[in-house]
Design an enzyme around this catalytic site. Sequence first.
Site, PDB file in Angstrom:
ATOM      1  N   ASP A 242       0.816  -0.995   0.320  1.00 49.50           N
ATOM      2  CA  ASP A 242       0.158   0.228  -0.063  1.00 49.50           C
ATOM      3  C   ASP A 242       0.970   1.383   0.083  1.00 49.50           C
ATOM      4  OD1 ASP A 242      -1.808   1.991   0.449  1.00 49.50           O
ATOM      5  OD2 ASP A 242      -3.014   0.821   1.923  1.00 49.50           O
ATOM      6  N   GLU A 244      -0.178   4.271  -1.058  1.00 50.20           N
ATOM      7  CA  GLU A 244      -1.245   5.305  -1.035  1.00 50.20           C
ATOM      8  C   GLU A 244      -1.630   5.595  -2.568  1.00 50.20           C
ATOM      9  OE1 GLU A 244      -3.936   6.271  -0.008  1.00 50.20           O
ATOM     10  OE2 GLU A 244      -3.099   7.177   1.868  1.00 50.20           O
ATOM     11  N   ASN A 245      -3.202   5.576  -2.511  1.00 54.03           N
ATOM     12  CA  ASN A 245      -3.934   5.513  -3.724  1.00 54.03           C
ATOM     13  C   ASN A 245      -3.340   4.607  -4.862  1.00 54.03           C
ATOM     14  OD1 ASN A 245      -5.215   7.945  -3.120  1.00 54.03           O
ATOM     15  ND2 ASN A 245      -3.544   9.311  -3.505  1.00 54.03           N
ATOM     16  N   GLY A 319      -4.334   4.312   5.575  1.00 54.94           N
ATOM     17  CA  GLY A 319      -3.543   5.358   5.689  1.00 54.94           C
ATOM     18  C   GLY A 319      -4.699   6.464   6.183  1.00 54.94           C
ATOM     19  N   ASP A 320      -5.800   6.367   5.606  1.00 57.86           N
ATOM     20  CA  ASP A 320      -6.904   7.534   6.064  1.00 57.86           C
ATOM     21  C   ASP A 320      -7.884   6.650   6.958  1.00 57.86           C
ATOM     22  OD1 ASP A 320      -8.120   5.604   4.297  1.00 57.86           O
ATOM     23  OD2 ASP A 320      -9.392   7.263   3.006  1.00 57.86           O
TER      24      ASP A 320
END
Length: 492
Positions: A242, A244-245, A319-320
């Site tokens: 991961d 991010e995005n 992460g979010d």
Amino acid sequence: MSDNRTIRGRGALRRLARAGAALAVLVGALAGATATSGVAQAATQGPCDVYAAGGTPCVAAHSTTRALYAGYGGRLYQVRRSSDQAVRDIGVLGTGGYADAAAQDSFCAGTSCVITVIYDQSGKGNHLTQAPGGGAAPGPDNLADATLAPTTLNGHRAYGVYVAKGTGYRNNHTTGIATGDQPEGMYAILDGTHYNGGCCFDYGNAETSSTDTGNGHMEAIYFGNIKVWGYGSGPGPWVMADLENGLFSGANTRYNANDPTVNHRYLTAMVKGAPNQWAIRAGDAQSGGLSTFYSGPRPNAAGYNPMHKEGAIILGIGGDNSNGAEGTFYEGVMTSGYPSEATENAVQANIVAAGYANSSATTGALRGTGSGKCLDVPNASATPGLQAQIYSCSGGANQTWTRTGDGRLTVDVGGTTLCLDAAGGATADGTKVVTWPCTGGANQQWRFNADGSVTGVQSGRCLDVAGAATADATPVQLWTCWGGGNQKWTLG
């Protein structure tokens, strides 16, 4: 990783300079594979000793099952019991040894407990606690039931971290964790049979704000079978990164045929990254070595080269704070620097020598992993034919089940021993599961499967919580197995 995101697609690597150093690491790890007998069970090396010898020391070391340094004799994790909200730290039986599971069992007897802190053994204070709310979920997240992931290490009982949907741990204020484009490595020991397609069962480096701050702001191990951002071969689950995005199985494409489906009961998963270089490796944590599923340059989409890592640590979430994933974590570390393959291979040898195996428990509560509640005989009644149900765990005799050598599940209520029984010997979906005098029939025999399901020997159908409900007094029945959390159980 975040929900509702779009797909977007310098330097020399830090490696060991001398083959002799790598050999020393491997020999040292193998020498440390044998633990001494007795109370202390002290290993001569732990995985973090191996990493240190390889020049890439641990900067975070989390485990609820064992010490990750030969010289560590402190706290592993903390539990809180529901009856009075008291807390207790659970440590090791001796320096360099296994978790003191008996201390947890005694403290939590007659009530339920959750894991409130997973302590960092590295000395840097990077402890994991309840994740706060974030961009994808307001939180705070739930805490893991302390008893839902029993295991053994070389015969010593311990507990992992069972992450159900909505459960997560985090530290947004760390020390020594890689930021920006700094090199790092990480591994986690996971249950390869416990996963889903939710976002995102991660362990590793994430944003310090609990929000999605853009491409390349994360570097974490992901495990599951979601296919939205990337995937490997077969049906999954896959070890991916991961970043991010994007959940990346390889370089710049969504699909990497060299990233296979892996579902070992105990799984070693590794991700590491350095300037314009990263890799995925994995293997069976019970035997054998590691395979490399990807090693190469960073994705060429904007934001991934150079990286923009922020240095928070997450477990079980994105992460979010995307918290729709499931999984089980036993131990994991993060390093400073990009570990060599020789070092990682030595770490894997140390992990295999730790002797992870399924819990040998044959008597205890039978907990539904989807609900966290216990299989229960209503009102502790010995009346034959009462349909079993789930109920908040109390530790009572009517929730204490024994798995016999011939496959029965028995319970003692009011001085009477009864068997878990498919009513009338029926095999259809919806058949009531009741308590009945033991007859030795096939409708009273149950098989415990590697994926956590319990199936009737006669019917082949799963022990199922009706409607996947979680309320007290929800009845239990037979139903066609479909892999849902309402058909997963742990005994212990």
